[in-house]
Write a protein that holds these residues in place. Structure first.
Motif, PDB file in Angstrom:
ATOM      1  N   GLU A   1      42.449   5.948  74.004  1.00  0.00           N
ATOM      2  CA  GLU A   1      42.448   4.670  74.723  1.00  0.00           C
ATOM      3  C   GLU A   1      41.218   4.563  75.603  1.00  0.00           C
ATOM      4  N   SER A   2      40.784   3.329  75.804  1.00  0.00           N
ATOM      5  CA  SER A   2      39.702   3.072  76.752  1.00  0.00           C
ATOM      6  C   SER A   2      39.988   1.746  77.439  1.00  0.00           C
ATOM      7  N   GLY A   3      39.262   1.506  78.515  1.00  0.00           N
ATOM      8  CA  GLY A   3      39.448   0.263  79.251  1.00  0.00           C
ATOM      9  C   GLY A   3      40.848   0.130  79.820  1.00  0.00           C
ATOM     10  N   GLY A   4      41.402   1.246  80.275  1.00  0.00           N
ATOM     11  CA  GLY A   4      42.746   1.204  80.844  1.00  0.00           C
ATOM     12  C   GLY A   4      43.802   0.828  79.813  1.00  0.00           C
ATOM     13  N   GLY A   5      43.587   1.197  78.565  1.00  0.00           N
ATOM     14  CA  GLY A   5      44.541   0.910  77.508  1.00  0.00           C
ATOM     15  C   GLY A   5      44.302  -0.420  76.805  1.00  0.00           C
ATOM     16  N   MET A   6      43.219  -1.090  77.150  1.00  0.00           N
ATOM     17  CA  MET A   6      42.942  -2.380  76.510  1.00  0.00           C
ATOM     18  C   MET A   6      42.482  -2.208  75.067  1.00  0.00           C
ATOM     19  N   VAL A   7      41.927  -1.042  74.757  1.00  0.00           N
ATOM     20  CA  VAL A   7      41.538  -0.729  73.387  1.00  0.00           C
ATOM     21  C   VAL A   7      42.170   0.610  73.023  1.00  0.00           C
ATOM     22  N   LYS A   8      42.867   0.625  71.879  1.00  0.00           N
ATOM     23  CA  LYS A   8      43.507   1.845  71.394  1.00  0.00           C
ATOM     24  C   LYS A   8      43.089   2.062  69.948  1.00  0.00           C
ATOM     25  N   ALA A   9      42.642   3.276  69.675  1.00  0.00           N
ATOM     26  CA  ALA A   9      42.253   3.632  68.315  1.00  0.00           C
ATOM     27  C   ALA A   9      43.121   4.796  67.864  1.00  0.00           C
ATOM     28  N   THR A  10      43.573   4.734  66.614  1.00  0.00           N
ATOM     29  CA  THR A  10      44.343   5.824  66.030  1.00  0.00           C
ATOM     30  C   THR A  10      43.519   6.417  64.898  1.00  0.00           C
ATOM     31  N   VAL A  11      43.357   7.742  64.953  1.00  0.00           N
ATOM     32  CA  VAL A  11      42.565   8.470  63.965  1.00  0.00           C
ATOM     33  C   VAL A  11      43.454   9.548  63.361  1.00  0.00           C
TER      34      VAL A  11
END
Length: 111
Positions: free
Chosen positions: A33-43
């Motif tokens: 997560e980045s931006g306090g959870g504003m962007v979430k990526a799953t890898v």
């Protein structure tokens, strides 16, 4: 005395377990997560981005660079976590088969 046939059998077992571990990596996932959870990526454990979630609130932003930076950060965090999980999966898969040799890193066989 060194038993070559026993050693070859052991190597086939190691090879088989490594293949199983590689197959499982598609199902091992990590979220960054980045931006306090504003962007979430799953890898996944094969280092493939399988999901990307962007909060609609930042999509209205005209700051394209900020959004790009947040996506990159989330993907990088998820990739690092997935890499650690993949190494752990490899370790579990070969446990008891290979001697504990300091500096022996088989993680490059995973991807």
């Amino acid at each position: 005395m060194f038993d070559m046939m026993k050693m070859m059998g052991k190597m086939k077992e190691v090879q088989s377990r490594l293949k199983e571990a590689q197959d499982k990596l598609a199902f091992v996932t990590a979220v960054g997560e980045s931006g306090g959870g504003m962007v979430k990526a799953t890898v996944n454990g094969k280092k493939q981005v399988v999901m990307l979630d962007i909060d609609p609130a930042i999509l209205t932003s005209t700051d394209k660079i900020l959004i790009q930076d947040l996506v990159i950060a989330a993907v990088n965090i998820a990739s690092e976590k997935a890499d650690a999980l993949a190494k752990e999966e490899l370790k579990k898969s070969t446990e008891g088969l290979l001697p504990n040799i300091p500096g022996l890193d088989l993680s490059n066989l995973m991807g």
